[in-house]
Scaffold this motif. Structure first.
Motif, PDB file in Angstrom:
ATOM      1  N   ASP A 181     -38.445 -42.571 -12.863  1.00  0.00           N
ATOM      2  CA  ASP A 181     -37.315 -41.790 -13.346  1.00  0.00           C
ATOM      3  C   ASP A 181     -36.571 -41.066 -12.224  1.00  0.00           C
ATOM      4  OD1 ASP A 181     -37.820 -42.357 -16.132  1.00  0.00           O
ATOM      5  OD2 ASP A 181     -39.552 -41.011 -15.964  1.00  0.00           O
ATOM      6  N   ASP A 182     -36.987 -41.267 -10.965  1.00  0.00           N
ATOM      7  CA  ASP A 182     -36.326 -40.618  -9.834  1.00  0.00           C
ATOM      8  C   ASP A 182     -35.029 -41.342  -9.511  1.00  0.00           C
ATOM      9  OD1 ASP A 182     -38.298 -38.645  -9.377  1.00  0.00           O
ATOM     10  OD2 ASP A 182     -39.554 -40.104  -8.328  1.00  0.00           O
ATOM     11  N   ASN A 183     -33.943 -40.576  -9.345  1.00  0.00           N
ATOM     12  CA  ASN A 183     -32.622 -41.141  -9.099  1.00  0.00           C
ATOM     13  C   ASN A 183     -32.465 -41.513  -7.628  1.00  0.00           C
ATOM     14  OD1 ASN A 183     -29.617 -41.025  -8.409  1.00  0.00           O
ATOM     15  ND2 ASN A 183     -29.541 -40.852 -10.632  1.00  0.00           N
ATOM     16  N   ASP A 203     -29.963 -39.237  -5.786  1.00  0.00           N
ATOM     17  CA  ASP A 203     -30.430 -37.869  -5.627  1.00  0.00           C
ATOM     18  C   ASP A 203     -31.456 -37.765  -4.501  1.00  0.00           C
ATOM     19  OD1 ASP A 203     -28.797 -37.069  -7.645  1.00  0.00           O
ATOM     20  OD2 ASP A 203     -30.378 -36.976  -9.181  1.00  0.00           O
ATOM     21  N   HIS A 211     -27.529 -48.466 -12.408  1.00  0.00           N
ATOM     22  CA  HIS A 211     -28.860 -48.114 -12.938  1.00  0.00           C
ATOM     23  C   HIS A 211     -29.709 -47.566 -11.794  1.00  0.00           C
ATOM     24  CE1 HIS A 211     -27.478 -50.525 -16.321  1.00  0.00           C
ATOM     25  NE2 HIS A 211     -27.248 -51.516 -15.486  1.00  0.00           N
ATOM     26  N   PRO A 212     -29.510 -46.285 -11.423  1.00  0.00           N
ATOM     27  CA  PRO A 212     -30.104 -45.759 -10.193  1.00  0.00           C
ATOM     28  C   PRO A 212     -31.575 -45.364 -10.275  1.00  0.00           C
ATOM     29  CG  PRO A 212     -28.746 -44.088 -11.232  1.00  0.00           C
ATOM     30  CD  PRO A 212     -28.571 -45.331 -12.042  1.00  0.00           C
ATOM     31  N   THR A 213     -32.237 -45.568 -11.412  1.00  0.00           N
ATOM     32  CA  THR A 213     -33.677 -45.320 -11.497  1.00  0.00           C
ATOM     33  C   THR A 213     -34.399 -46.634 -11.743  1.00  0.00           C
ATOM     34  OG1 THR A 213     -33.771 -44.970 -13.898  1.00  0.00           O
ATOM     35  CG2 THR A 213     -33.176 -43.067 -12.532  1.00  0.00           C
TER      36      THR A 213
END
Length: 487
Positions: free
Chosen positions: A395-397, A400, A430-432
């Motif tokens: 779930d880490d972006n 970020d 979809h960055p995670t």
């Protein structure tokens, strides 16, 4: 009577291109028809640039080369498909479009050479520049592509894309930096001291550029124009030269070598960055009292824009909120990869910010869900490897944690080598890992093999300008702003 088109003077402005400004106000460089024709008239282009790949945004001055050099010399513009140019897409485009020449900013060149140098085998000429490049990167691409002519090129927007170039020698015999070379056609190079005197060979000085590529100046900025575009004392009355702010020297071969900057301006992934512009945006964020921005390279080859902020008394700052504020007022390439909140900025004996004492940013990875299957475990490992952190949860972006477009290309290339296909644009959408996993494909072809075309390429001539402009407006909405954005 027949149709009579508009009469255009050669010294009228053709376009205005904006670059980063230290006061927080971007500088609009006015480039004339004469400037662009001067670039395209250089005798270096020849047949090698008959089919040039157009993959840069209109707002990036490499597009001037990619469009006008082939068009004004009777060649073809081959338009790349949408999305970032990862190795698989680039290899297919170069083969299917029969591309003979292209330009890559140093950052993207470095990544593609590291991941898949064979994709350039069909090219006749590859031009690269924008930042300092390690000699071993250039040597590697020439080893994989022995017939390739590799050009190291330099030029601010104010001198119309390219002003200095160097054909990389074969055999590769460089012991230090690879030079940026000598003047391109119609250009003059001066290495001067503080009194505008020419310095001898081997002595460092500031680079001033004169000639046909020197732009008008900055739109609506008469004072700044007078400061940077000055009278050329070495030629006739009325000629000007541009003060680049870059420190260079002539080596023993009579080739120019880049040394550094006179001021604090830096290059990041091919874009010119004024830290003051980013600092101005940071202090406009609610709760921020002070801000300093630097480019750090805590891992070799991984240069990141880092912001350090001090909160106003009684305020509590959230790093993510600060970055989102900057993202709303500046282009993506000017948004710090990391914002570090400090109680105070370190100062030197003179009371100025001690930039060397600013702490190494620590990327915070929140405790969360780990990978649930082999595919998520692979992606978590790739994210952590490229980002330089110990581990990444599903779930880490990606952004970020400091990710950017070139890192997304690295992930796509390494995932492909592991047997799964991810497009860099998928990471933006979809960055995670949790959201990206459903969109990956398995059992892909080897990266050396061109896959079937997903979209026909366009060849444009001068009468199809309307189609090109329409395409450009679509691209500007899709681009993430990093160099060089692909279209």
């Amino acid at each position: 009577g027949g149709f009579v088109g508009p009469v255009v003077d050669v010294d009228q402005g053709l376009y205005v291109m904006f670059t980063s400004g230290s006061t927080g106000v971007p500088k609009g460089v006015v480039v004339s028809h004469r400037n662009v024709v001067g670039l395209a008239s250089d005798g270096c282009w020849g047949e090698g640039h008959g089919r040039v790949l157009f993959h840069s945004a209109h707002t990036f001055d490499a597009a001037t080369y990619e469009v006008w050099v082939p068009w004004l010399n009777g060649g073809a513009v081959v338009v790349a498909p949408p999305g970032l140019l990862d190795a698989e897409v680039l290899g297919r485009v170069l083969v299917e479009g029969e591309v003979s020449a292209m330009f890559l900013t140093t950052g993207l060149f470095r990544v593609l050479v590291a991941e898949a140098p064979w994709v350039f085998r069909g090219l006749r000429e590859l031009w690269t520049g924008g930042e300092v490049v390690a000699p071993d990167v250039m040597e590697r691409v020439l080893e994989f592509c022995p017939g390739l002519r590799l050009e190291h090129v330099y030029g601010p927007t104010e001198t119309t894309t390219f002003a200095v170039s160097h054909r990389v020698r074969v055999p590769f015999d460089y012991e230090g930096v690879v030079p940026i070379g000598g003047p391109m056609g119609g250009m003059r190079l001066y290495v001067l001291d503080e009194g505008l005197g020419l310095v001898p060979r081997g002595v460092e000085g500031e680079l001033y550029i004169g000639g046909v590529g020197v732009a008008w100046g900055y739109v609506g900025r008469a004072g700044l124009t007078a400061e940077r575009f000055v009278a050329d004392p070495f030629v006739g009355v009325g000629e000007r030269m541009y003060r680049t702010g870059d420190v260079v020297r002539w080596n023993v071969r009579g080739e120019m070598e880049f040394v550094g900057r006179v001021d604090e301006q830096v290059k990041l992934r091919g874009f010119r960055v004024e830290p003051g512009e980013v600092e101005s945006a940071l202090v406009r964020c609610s709760g921020v009292a002070q801000a300093v921005v630097v480019v750090r390279e805590d891992r070799p080859g991984d240069r990141r824009l880092v912001g350090y902020v001090v909160p106003e008394v009684g305020e509590v700052l959230d790093e993510g909120v600060v970055r989102e504020f900057v993202r709303g007022v500046l282009p993506e390439f000017l948004v710090p990869a990391v914002c570090v909140v400090l109680s105070e900025l370190p100062l030197n004996r003179n009371g100025k910010v001690d930039r060397g004492a600013l702490p190494v940013p620590r990327v915070r990875v929140e405790e969360g869900r780990g990978p649930r299957d082999a595919r998520e475990e692979l992606l978590c490992g790739l994210f952590a490897e490229v980002l330089g952190v110990s581990e990444v949860g599903i779930d880490d972006n990606f952004f970020d944690l400091g990710g950017h477009s070139i890192m997304s290309i690295q992930i796509a290339a390494r995932a492909r080598a592991a047997g799964v296909l991810i497009a860099p644009r998928d990471i933006f959408s979809h960055p995670t890992v949790a959201t990206l996993t459903p969109h990956i494909q398995e059992a892909v072809a080897a990266p050396q093999e061109a896959s079937p075309s997903r979209r026909p390429l366009l060849e444009l001539n001068g009468e199809e300008l309307a189609e090109l402009e329409s395409w450009g407006s679509r691209h500007d909405k899709d681009s993430d702003g990093t160099a060089p954005p692909a279209v």
